[in-house]
Design a protein around this motif. Sequence first.
Motif, PDB file in Angstrom:
ATOM      1  N   VAL A 166       0.850  -1.190   0.000  1.00 13.69           N
ATOM      2  CA  VAL A 166       0.000   0.000   0.000  1.00 13.69           C
ATOM      3  C   VAL A 166       0.883   1.236   0.000  1.00 13.69           C
ATOM      4  O   VAL A 166       1.798   1.364   0.817  1.00 13.69           O
ATOM      5  N   VAL A 167       0.626   2.144  -0.939  1.00 13.28           N
ATOM      6  CA  VAL A 167       1.408   3.376  -1.071  1.00 13.28           C
ATOM      7  C   VAL A 167       0.460   4.566  -1.067  1.00 13.28           C
ATOM      8  O   VAL A 167      -0.565   4.551  -1.764  1.00 13.28           O
ATOM      9  N   ARG A 168       0.786   5.603  -0.278  1.00 11.79           N
ATOM     10  CA  ARG A 168      -0.011   6.828  -0.284  1.00 11.79           C
ATOM     11  C   ARG A 168       0.582   7.793  -1.295  1.00 11.79           C
ATOM     12  O   ARG A 168       1.752   8.169  -1.214  1.00 11.79           O
ATOM     13  N   LEU A 174      -4.688   6.103  -1.180  1.00 10.08           N
ATOM     14  CA  LEU A 174      -3.939   4.869  -1.001  1.00 10.08           C
ATOM     15  C   LEU A 174      -4.072   4.008  -2.251  1.00 10.08           C
ATOM     16  O   LEU A 174      -5.175   3.832  -2.782  1.00 10.08           O
ATOM     17  N   ARG A 175      -2.939   3.461  -2.687  1.00  8.77           N
ATOM     18  CA  ARG A 175      -2.929   2.673  -3.906  1.00  8.77           C
ATOM     19  C   ARG A 175      -2.167   1.364  -3.702  1.00  8.77           C
ATOM     20  O   ARG A 175      -1.239   1.307  -2.902  1.00  8.77           O
ATOM     21  N   PHE A 189      -9.095  -0.024   7.365  1.00  3.48           N
ATOM     22  CA  PHE A 189      -8.398   0.366   6.158  1.00  3.48           C
ATOM     23  C   PHE A 189      -6.904   0.221   6.391  1.00  3.48           C
ATOM     24  O   PHE A 189      -6.407   0.529   7.483  1.00  3.48           O
ATOM     25  N   PRO A 190      -6.139  -0.263   5.391  1.00  2.00           N
ATOM     26  CA  PRO A 190      -4.706  -0.486   5.594  1.00  2.00           C
ATOM     27  C   PRO A 190      -3.937   0.827   5.671  1.00  2.00           C
ATOM     28  O   PRO A 190      -4.419   1.880   5.255  1.00  2.00           O
ATOM     29  N   THR A 191      -2.734   0.743   6.212  1.00  2.00           N
ATOM     30  CA  THR A 191      -1.865   1.902   6.297  1.00  2.00           C
ATOM     31  C   THR A 191      -0.813   1.850   5.197  1.00  2.00           C
ATOM     32  O   THR A 191      -0.479   0.781   4.674  1.00  2.00           O
ATOM     33  N   SER A 192      -0.284   3.008   4.845  1.00  3.94           N
ATOM     34  CA  SER A 192       0.770   3.080   3.844  1.00  3.94           C
ATOM     35  C   SER A 192       1.978   2.279   4.307  1.00  3.94           C
ATOM     36  O   SER A 192       2.389   2.349   5.464  1.00  3.94           O
ATOM     37  N   LEU A 212     -11.205  -6.218   3.251  1.00  3.33           N
ATOM     38  CA  LEU A 212      -9.806  -5.817   3.353  1.00  3.33           C
ATOM     39  C   LEU A 212      -9.107  -6.641   4.421  1.00  3.33           C
ATOM     40  O   LEU A 212      -9.664  -6.894   5.485  1.00  3.33           O
ATOM     41  N   ALA A 213      -7.885  -7.047   4.102  1.00  5.72           N
ATOM     42  CA  ALA A 213      -7.050  -7.719   5.093  1.00  5.72           C
ATOM     43  C   ALA A 213      -5.653  -7.160   4.981  1.00  5.72           C
ATOM     44  O   ALA A 213      -5.184  -6.863   3.874  1.00  5.72           O
ATOM     45  N   SER A 214      -4.971  -6.989   6.111  1.00  5.15           N
ATOM     46  CA  SER A 214      -3.625  -6.433   6.118  1.00  5.15           C
ATOM     47  C   SER A 214      -2.653  -7.434   6.720  1.00  5.15           C
ATOM     48  O   SER A 214      -3.013  -8.206   7.614  1.00  5.15           O
ATOM     49  N   GLY A 215      -1.414  -7.390   6.239  1.00  6.82           N
ATOM     50  CA  GLY A 215      -0.354  -8.214   6.800  1.00  6.82           C
ATOM     51  C   GLY A 215      -0.153  -9.503   6.035  1.00  6.82           C
ATOM     52  O   GLY A 215      -1.110 -10.151   5.606  1.00  6.82           O
TER      53      GLY A 215
END
Length: 310
Positions: A166-168, A174-175, A189-192, A212-215
Amino acid sequence: MIGLASSLLVAGCAAPAVVTRDAKRDPFEGGIGGTGIVGTLTELGSLRINGLLAETTPRTRVVNALGPVGQGALAPGQSLTVFAERTPEALMARHVRIDYPLVGTLQEIGTQLFVNGVRVVPEPGAAGRLAVGRRVAVSGLWSGERVVASRVDPAPFDLDLVAGDVVRGPDNALRVGGVVLEQRGARSFPTSGSYAIAAGRYADGSLAAQRLASGRFAFGASSLRQLAVEGYLEPTAAAPGFRIAGLGHSFSDDLRLSQLAARRAIFAGPYDEVFAATAGYVVPEDASARRRVLLDGYDGALGDGAVSTG
């Protein structure tokens, strides 16, 4: 129908090096704790991935982005994230996630192929077939804002998907791989800088995320002690100047990685919230050649300086 043509991706690589041939010869030298393996599945039976052999049992959990699937869903060429633990006998796979960087409708624009607005470049010898206008699931590695595909299958579910770093951007959006993430019903929501899997509906450069899932390692993260990761480096402003595209983990800032820039490689070493890679191996772009290297070994080596500290 368009076959996966080897001519679509031609890239030279220096002499690759052996990672391991079996579970008793690995870059961790018997290190304790959980082992995270991120890469392309070379062979079934036991899971052979990044040159490591991870045994499976009936209790090995296999999932994709939307939930559990059977072990029969695994196939060579797929992108996997594996959490494994060492026993006295072998490296045992406890949790396996099938990672699709992209799921969506395949489009052809000019002579190039796209899914969810992201360019897809099949590697030489990639598995599967491309059907323009059909929904597909793409396995492979991020390289910049494109995906180098190792396998293409019919989409296993109805939602569109993009998964990676994820890139801000300058517009504060966020992309992932250039795809703008929009929150539509997702609880968090994921973080950059994190790794995220976003599933929803894609349209006009944006994905309206319903899930959404992060990690990378939601399972076993607290006991993760070492990593073996296949990928391409991409430049970053933060030390050590590179990161692995699509990984979501940071390198230790004292590594020197320039010898492996822009080349497909496997990185291995300790992990303690940052990835202290102690070894880097260039591997062939061609799927068959890469399989031979990782299964049978190779006499040429990059040398000890491929990844160094200081």
